[in-house]
Design an enzyme around this catalytic site. Structure first.
Site, PDB file in Angstrom:
ATOM      1  N   GLU A 123     -20.659  -0.598  56.515  1.00  8.27           N
ATOM      2  CA  GLU A 123     -19.437  -1.184  55.929  1.00  8.27           C
ATOM      3  C   GLU A 123     -18.421  -1.346  57.053  1.00  8.27           C
ATOM      4  O   GLU A 123     -18.145  -0.414  57.793  1.00  8.27           O
ATOM      5  CB  GLU A 123     -18.900  -0.276  54.823  1.00  8.27           C
ATOM      6  N   ARG A 170     -12.700   0.740  52.522  1.00  8.82           N
ATOM      7  CA  ARG A 170     -13.694   0.607  51.451  1.00  8.82           C
ATOM      8  C   ARG A 170     -14.619   1.811  51.419  1.00  8.82           C
ATOM      9  O   ARG A 170     -14.964   2.328  50.358  1.00  8.82           O
ATOM     10  CB  ARG A 170     -14.530  -0.662  51.633  1.00  8.82           C
ATOM     11  N   HIS A 207     -21.664 -14.511  49.701  1.00  9.70           N
ATOM     12  CA  HIS A 207     -21.521 -15.720  48.866  1.00  9.70           C
ATOM     13  C   HIS A 207     -20.258 -16.492  49.220  1.00  9.70           C
ATOM     14  O   HIS A 207     -20.125 -17.646  48.846  1.00  9.70           O
ATOM     15  CB  HIS A 207     -21.478 -15.333  47.387  1.00  9.70           C
ATOM     16  N   TYR A 232     -30.073  -9.064  47.591  1.00 11.64           N
ATOM     17  CA  TYR A 232     -29.457  -8.421  46.447  1.00 11.64           C
ATOM     18  C   TYR A 232     -28.427  -9.307  45.752  1.00 11.64           C
ATOM     19  O   TYR A 232     -27.431  -8.834  45.211  1.00 11.64           O
ATOM     20  CB  TYR A 232     -28.856  -7.068  46.827  1.00 11.64           C
ATOM     21  N   CYS A 280     -25.446   0.742  30.256  1.00 13.18           N
ATOM     22  CA  CYS A 280     -26.734   1.193  29.754  1.00 13.18           C
ATOM     23  C   CYS A 280     -27.613  -0.027  29.504  1.00 13.18           C
ATOM     24  O   CYS A 280     -27.327  -0.826  28.621  1.00 13.18           O
ATOM     25  CB  CYS A 280     -26.489   1.962  28.458  1.00 13.18           C
ATOM     26  N   GLY A 294     -21.224 -14.441  41.893  1.00 16.08           N
ATOM     27  CA  GLY A 294     -22.348 -13.809  42.595  1.00 16.08           C
ATOM     28  C   GLY A 294     -22.745 -14.543  43.856  1.00 16.08           C
ATOM     29  O   GLY A 294     -22.577 -14.052  44.960  1.00 16.08           O
TER      30      GLY A 294
HETATM   31  N1  LIG Z   1     -27.113  -7.753  42.703  1.00 19.09           N
HETATM   32  C1  LIG Z   1     -26.184  -7.678  41.819  1.00 19.09           C
HETATM   33  O1  LIG Z   1     -26.373  -7.204  40.705  1.00 19.09           O
HETATM   34  C2  LIG Z   1     -24.834  -8.162  42.155  1.00 19.09           C
HETATM   35  C3  LIG Z   1     -23.847  -8.030  41.198  1.00 19.09           C
HETATM   36  C4  LIG Z   1     -22.590  -8.430  41.530  1.00 19.09           C
HETATM   37  C5  LIG Z   1     -22.322  -8.942  42.749  1.00 19.09           C
HETATM   38  N2  LIG Z   1     -23.304  -9.127  43.669  1.00 19.09           N
HETATM   39  C6  LIG Z   1     -23.024  -9.728  44.952  1.00 19.09           C
HETATM   40  O2  LIG Z   1     -22.945  -8.705  45.918  1.00 19.09           O
HETATM   41  C7  LIG Z   1     -21.973  -9.038  46.886  1.00 19.09           C
HETATM   42  C8  LIG Z   1     -20.970  -7.918  47.044  1.00 19.09           C
HETATM   43  O3  LIG Z   1     -20.169  -7.784  45.873  1.00 19.09           O
HETATM   44  P1  LIG Z   1     -18.906  -6.836  45.900  1.00 19.09           P
HETATM   45  O4  LIG Z   1     -18.255  -6.919  44.569  1.00 19.09           O
HETATM   46  O5  LIG Z   1     -19.296  -5.506  46.404  1.00 19.09           O
HETATM   47  O6  LIG Z   1     -17.978  -7.595  46.963  1.00 19.09           O
HETATM   48  P2  LIG Z   1     -16.727  -7.085  47.806  1.00 19.09           P
HETATM   49  O7  LIG Z   1     -16.140  -8.289  48.411  1.00 19.09           O
HETATM   50  O8  LIG Z   1     -15.870  -6.194  46.948  1.00 19.09           O
HETATM   51  O9  LIG Z   1     -17.399  -6.199  48.934  1.00 19.09           O
HETATM   52  C9  LIG Z   1     -18.086  -6.715  50.039  1.00 19.09           C
HETATM   53  C10 LIG Z   1     -18.020  -5.662  51.135  1.00 19.09           C
HETATM   54  O10 LIG Z   1     -18.772  -6.086  52.262  1.00 19.09           O
HETATM   55  C11 LIG Z   1     -18.048  -5.701  53.426  1.00 19.09           C
HETATM   56  N3  LIG Z   1     -18.503  -6.527  54.547  1.00 19.09           N
HETATM   57  C12 LIG Z   1     -18.246  -7.837  54.766  1.00 19.09           C
HETATM   58  N4  LIG Z   1     -18.824  -8.273  55.875  1.00 19.09           N
HETATM   59  C13 LIG Z   1     -19.479  -7.227  56.408  1.00 19.09           C
HETATM   60  C14 LIG Z   1     -20.261  -7.074  57.567  1.00 19.09           C
HETATM   61  N5  LIG Z   1     -20.502  -8.083  58.396  1.00 19.09           N
HETATM   62  N6  LIG Z   1     -20.783  -5.836  57.813  1.00 19.09           N
HETATM   63  C15 LIG Z   1     -20.532  -4.795  56.987  1.00 19.09           C
HETATM   64  N7  LIG Z   1     -19.783  -4.906  55.872  1.00 19.09           N
HETATM   65  C16 LIG Z   1     -19.276  -6.106  55.574  1.00 19.09           C
HETATM   66  C17 LIG Z   1     -16.609  -5.903  53.058  1.00 19.09           C
HETATM   67  O11 LIG Z   1     -15.729  -5.176  53.881  1.00 19.09           O
HETATM   68  C18 LIG Z   1     -16.600  -5.430  51.613  1.00 19.09           C
HETATM   69  O12 LIG Z   1     -16.289  -4.075  51.482  1.00 19.09           O
HETATM   70  C19 LIG Z   1     -21.330 -10.322  46.415  1.00 19.09           C
HETATM   71  O13 LIG Z   1     -21.902 -11.413  47.088  1.00 19.09           O
HETATM   72  C20 LIG Z   1     -21.658 -10.345  44.980  1.00 19.09           C
HETATM   73  O14 LIG Z   1     -21.659 -11.656  44.467  1.00 19.09           O
HETATM   74  C21 LIG Z   1     -24.553  -8.723  43.376  1.00 19.09           C
END
Ligand SMILES: NC(=O)c1ccc[n+]([C@@H]2O[C@H](COP(=O)([O-])OP(=O)(O)OC[C@H]3O[C@@H](n4cnc5c(N)ncnc54)[C@H](O)[C@@H]3O)[C@@H](O)[C@H]2O)c1
Ligand SMILES: NC(=O)c1ccc[n+]([C@@H]2O[C@H](COP(=O)([O-])OP(=O)(O)OC[C@H]3O[C@@H](n4cnc5c(N)ncnc54)[C@H](O)[C@@H]3O)[C@@H](O)[C@H]2O)c1
Lengths: 565, 565
Positions: free
Chosen positions: B196, B201, B276, B331, B419, B501
């Site tokens: 991270e 965060r 995204h 993911y 759930c 997403g």
């Molecule tokens: N698989 C699932 O079920 C699911 C569900 C919801 C969201 N998502 C997707 O997952 C992703 C993350 O969602 P979120 O709500 O946690 O987003 P967020 O924006 O709250 O968090 C993203 C995190 O990634 C960090 N980050 C960015 N660039 C980075 C890098 N180069 N190296 C390390 N860390 C880095 C940021 O500092 C941030 O804390 C989104 O693309 C979202 O659409 C997936």
């Protein structure tokens, strides 16, 4: 293997008061689905094609039969789901919920291209719903007549002091919608030369009284126009030919001052070929119609390539007319976009018809409102015509329109009427019709609907939402909210489509139909739906900053929290 | 000019039984909107950002205030329309209609790009709604914990005989959703190293007990992992760094057999940075976090360019892990698509998590079901936990999950539970909760909703609908029908979003929430909504040809006319 989309059956909706569904709320979509495929209504009913290129009413004939069976079986607390023309589910809802919910041709944006659509279509996974084809409220060419008439009349007001006598309009395409052009031109007082490559289409328009004459070559057509304009008669001719050849030839004659061209130039230029669909909608220059149809199946890529090149030549000619001072307009088939993609830089030089002529109407929720008599009896429509005049005694424009419509427009399929009215008037008409049904003044219920091309129901940046004041052309939250609100207000069926009018990728829009079965429940629903639906149009235009819409919202006391702060 | 999106107010939802709206049906969206912005829930509440890059709950603070005012004023026969976070209209509907209808970030496909969205956003015309941010049913990181847990557990079953002891998972991103990864890994029995870049965060996750430790450099993190895996302890560490640097470095160490790498390689690799959104979601290699944030405003194009190049390096490393036999999964952040667009040919070599692990659940309508106690009292959730065990006495997996959740998951904002249950179970839970409210066993009503990432609510070809059996990945009729049907079934609020997403252009999806206010009306609505909603997921998967879904549909006697012919 037999083609699941081909059948030789002729479909006619039931008429009269006997119903085969469990109530009028389900008999209504049943009759309207069948009406869409009525031989006098649909362009190619044996292939399930209603209008607008490949705009269909059901995905396959099997699906058609199953939709019919579902509707006959459906309870008044159930809802049928139709996914791109296929009946996929029946669910328990409640009596104020829509009886049918429809979604057609919707694709996730990154994949929202004709290429991907056609791939899915080939696999049997898709159907193009156009606007009213897949949402069962197409009422034949008459459905577009008034819109075209209003457009030509407004162009007449803006450019010719409101008098189109002795003027002529050049256009192309005499399909399901485009076929309205000659009649609308004549109603507006002008002559019309319409280029159509498929002679059967021209004959269809002449048979249904939309067009007056036919010519096999340009000189013959021009001499008819010369004759009529000289006499001040408003008449129309269908010229059998290819627009991509005729339009440039007319530019050439205009520029060289050729005497064959009445008034030295056309007075208004537009086009309504199905340019939105480069495979099925536009005949390439130099091709025969039969070769074109055959290659749509065997070699769609080469059709598309040739069609797109021809459209470029066609639009280049339109730009030439525009540059020579001729009022020229895109009539909502996305042909400028194709020409631009083909490298014609100034393809968007001339405007679309909505920003040029129609938007002030949309600002008041005015658009192509329509109703249809499920009885099949023309008298029911004439009675509603009279009721409209009674309801709106001071609207001379409306009286005039209703008189012309009654005199000039032949019904196709179930008798229907189109009438551009807006917020504040639509629900009054609906409630009055419902009362007429209740009192037995009409033989059977009527349905009320509208085109998807309406004030609050569409996002289409090359057409209905072109050049919005605030730049929000492409925001499609609006049609989605419109559909959800109509669903929440008690419409009888509600639909959400993608790609209507301008083709894949270029529009999202929603439809609604409500059945006036004479009940008190219907009163309540009509009061909500026919108020809320046009109100969303006023809301959308008020949000974009149009004063007419803001004034209209205030006048009607709409509650638009963050818009009328 | 002041920034209409910035404010220093802290927002807390009301708790307890006193309401300021006119009924619980409007108090519910009011509390949930505020809960989305609760300081313990939202990632950046002062900017209205809930999670997922710039996923917001309202367009501006003014809009937030007006939504609140509208909800307090709304009658139980009225419906509020919210357009990309702005309250645009209040309309008369009826009591079984939703009280709020929401459409966020929807764009006509041809214009559905981040570039166009950002242009609109700058003009104040747009808001990114992500999935549950703009539809007011985000419940903090816990909302994703179970999904991530189910995914890791299933990966464990498929690749490690169901035993993740001594294994470690490499990932990145500890944001609102990604922050669930360390806890989910630990619950599934594995260690986790999460990269991270933003230390705040990481601290947030540690404070809320989602992550165990923090490390400032790779060696320190690896030695913790080495220690824990050796002891068979499941623990997690947040490594402050950039994934685009750490992932390739770990590939290098793996390939050279460097002793610092526990087990010689990570045992599972994934990523949950906000890839995204290339402007706001991914820190470019070599940039500081503050430089990144500043340039998002001043020079978004250069941010995007650098971020996209870094993502390519990141995905290339993931492909290397995959090629070396490490189970690797996307993911759901669309990072493969970006890498592919940047020229990484084999970016899609490794699969997305849905086809790899989750689809069989979707086929039964199983997905991230959730509920939230409007009372604010954790006891209400514990009582519903007990009720769930009582309702489903034989579901050991569910009992186990509920025990772990209670023990390990700290509530954020209003207490809530996630759930994963499906068709046939959801409505039973809902009816039971409603009865508990009616009998006064719970202190106040609960709301029931789900993620947009669910069985029947989304079309997202790089995520939820990747590699569908029939190739219908991009068909978005399904989420639209889902929203319309939920609207017709009596959900309390319904939403339609684009771009959640996976970002602009890549998804369309719908949300629904229903309030259990204890009434008999609610019984009826719950019975319909919580049956119909998962049933649309079974329907969609049955239509695509999945046997599990077809069997499930038959077992539950769904009426799917053209699917189960
Ligand atoms: N698989 C699932 O079920 C699911 C569900 C919801 C969201 N998502 C997707 O997952 C992703 C993350 O969602 P979120 O709500 O946690 O987003 P967020 O924006 O709250 O968090 C993203 C995190 O990634 C960090 N980050 C960015 N660039 C980075 C890098 N180069 N190296 C390390 N860390 C880095 C940021 O500092 C941030 O804390 C989104 O693309 C979202 O659409 C997936
Ligand atoms: N402005 C509006 O209000 C409005 C409303 C609906 C539809 N439209 C658009 O108008 C277009 C026409 O709709 P339609 O329902 O009439 O379609 P249609 O497919 O039924 O008819 C198109 C006609 O154009 C003819 N044609 C094709 N290529 C030609 C060529 N090169 N030269 C001459 N004729 C040619 C075809 O033979 C056909 O008869 C569509 O793009 C539609 O989306 C506009």
């Amino acid at each position: 293997m037999t083609n699941p989309r081909h059948n030789v059956r002729d479909i006619f909706p039931a008429t009269g008061t006997e119903i085969t569904a469990k109530s009028w709320l389900t008999e209504a979509p049943l009759r309207m689905l069948m009406n869409n495929l009525h031989p006098d209504v649909a362009e190619n009913p044996h292939e399930l094609v209603v209008y607008g290129g490949i705009g269909r009413a059901a995905r396959t004939w099997d699906d058609f039969d199953q939709i019919v069976a579902c509707l006959r079986d459906l309870e008044d607390t159930e809802t049928l789901l139709v996914q791109s023309g296929k009946p996929v589910g029946v669910f328990r809802t409640h009596k104020d919920a829509p009886r049918v919910l429809i979604a057609n041709s919707n694709l996730v944006p990154h994949w929202a291209t004709w290429e991907h659509f056609n791939e899915l279509d080939k696999k049997g996974l898709a159907m193009y719903g156009q606007m009213t084809a897949g949402s069962w409220i197409y009422i034949g060419t008459q459905g577009i007549v008034q819109g075209t008439y209003e457009t030509f009349a407004e162009a007449g007001r803006q450019h010719y002091d409101g008098d189109l006598t002795g003027k002529w309009i050049l256009t192309a395409g005499l399909g399901g919608m485009g076929g309205a052009q000659p009649l609308a031109a004549v109603m507006a007082g002008a002559c019309c030369l319409a280029v159509e490559c498929d002679e059967t289409r021209a004959d269809f328009r002449i048979r249904t009284r939309y067009c007056d004459a036919k010519a096999q070559d340009l000189d013959a057509a021009l001499s008819m126009i010369a004759d009529w304009t000289a006499k001040g008669e408003a008449k129309s001719v269908a010229l059998i030919g290819n627009a991509a050849e005729i339009f440039p030839e007319l530019v050439r004659r205009m520029k060289t001052g050729d005497a064959s061209v009445p008034n030295g130039r056309p007075d208004i230029v537009t086009d309504q070929t199905s340019a939105h669909d480069p495979v099925h909608g536009y005949l390439p220059l130099g091709w025969s119609v039969s070769e074109w149809r055959a290659k749509q199946e065997s070699d769609p890529k080469s059709v598309e390539k040739a069609a797109r090149a021809s459209m470029k030549a066609h639009v280049a000619a339109m730009v030439d007319f525009w540059s020579a001072g001729v009022p020229t307009l895109d009539y909502g088939n996305n042909i400028r976009q194709v020409a631009k993609e083909e490298g014609l830089e100034n393809a968007f030089a001339f405007p679309g018809f909505v920003p040029a002529y129609i938007r002030p109407l949309f600002c008041k929720g005015i658009g192509p409102f329509r109703w249809c008599a499920l009885s099949g009896d023309p008298e029911d429509i004439y009675k509603t015509d009279a009721k409209m005049k009674e309801l709106f005694p001071d609207n001379g424009h409306l009286h005039n329109w209703l008189d012309m419509a009654r005199e000039r427009i032949a019904f196709q399929g179930l008798p229907a009427r189109i009438c551009w009215i807006g917020l504040g008037d639509r629900h009054r008409a609906g409630l009055a019709f419902n009362e007429m049904v209740r009192k037995g003044e009409l033989k059977a219920p009527v349905v009320i609907g509208r085109d998807h091309l309406d004030s609050g129901s569409v996002a289409s940046p090359n057409r209905e939402t072109e050049a919005m004041k605030d730049g929000s052309d492409a925001v499609s939250d609006w049609p989605l909210l419109n559909a959800l609100l109509n669903c929440a207000s008690g419409a009888t069926w509600v639909s959400l489509h993608h790609g209507g009018g301008v083709g894949m990728g270029f529009s999202q829009h929603s439809g609604m139909v409500i059945c006036c079965d004479g009940s008190e429940d219907a009163d309540r629903r009509i009061g909500n739906v026919l108020w809320n639906d046009p109100a969303t149009g006023v809301m959308r235009h008020a949000d974009a900053g149009y004063d007419i819409a803001i004034d209209c919202a205030r006048e009607h006391k709409l509650n638009l929290p963050a818009i009328l702060k």
